[in-house]
Design a protein around this motif. Sequence first.
Motif: not given
Length: 380
Positions: A238, A241-246, A248, A263, A265
Amino acid sequence: MKVVLAFDSFKGSLSSAEAGAAAARAIHSVFEDASCDVIPLADGGEGTVVAAVDAASGTYETLQVTGPLGKPASAIIGLIRERQSAELTAVLEVASICGITMVPAGQLDPIGASTRGVGEAVMQLLDRGIRRFVIGLGGSATNDGGMGMLAVLGAVFRDSEGRSLSGCGGELQRTVSVRLSGLDPRLADCAITVATDVGNPLCGPDGATMIYGKQKGASPKQQVMLDKGMGSYAALIEAASAASWQSNPGAGAAGGLGFALLAIGGVIESGAGWLMSIAKLRERVRGANWVLTGEGRSDSQTLYGKLPIHVAAVSEEAGSRCILLSGSLGEQMDELEKRFHGCFSIVKEPASLEMCINQAEELMELAVRQLFRLLRGSER
């Protein structure tokens, strides 16, 4: 009489199509002129490829990949054209690439198991020009957070001594650096549907490891270690990627493979919902007197989005009566009864699991034949 037969697979014994065909034979033995519509379905797990190919008149292909424990494996995939797009879509299921049924009894190894085969399958299909994927996440033997898949797709993972890691559950905690810039650039042009009806986040008490690790062979001590490693590994991805999915819903599906697909897409979608859509289930249940559905075991997990619950909801919308016929029935029967017009186990007597699996087809026929004899008697 019109009857729709929309079963999930009975893991290790009957495919969805086989369960439906057995039920249809039993119904015809009682009502010779009954119209039986067998609709193979799945929820992202075992049988997803078969159900998709059947629904969309697709084709099968075999890919050579690495299995969950590093041995060569042959994975069956489907190629279909969905109604929404004329483009070719590849349908994969992790159950046939790194699945738990691919591991011999007593050899489950969540520390060593890897999703590398999923990455290999995707790479082979990218080379052929495929850019649309549906990946069913049920039934995996892995708990590597999708690390193995990402490594094959070009991500680089290193330990504290700078050594490259290939991706498995035991390497999660050893990972100290992640580089995603090497991911195959073709992934940016892909539409990836992540088909699952598991809503677990990646980590924590409701996450991939703590909920499903035991059935993949993890001891309580290993579950704690794997969950801790999963958290640190995910934080590195994360950050890169400068994103957060944990958090979800579905990130924890297939031992965290859902997280890795997000991660790159991927978009999570109900596996049952997607398959019911391409199979046109809503249209096909209209006017049905009865709808039969079921799975290997129905219990509290069924209530959280397993295929039979989806079939029951669609049947209710259409004004059709839905019956649940599963291999066995577990806890929260009172809640299951609220969703169906009847809930039955097809097992006729105390028996070993092996015996039930071996006799599943005849047990299905017997149970359905007796049920429809009862229905015939009620019509007199």
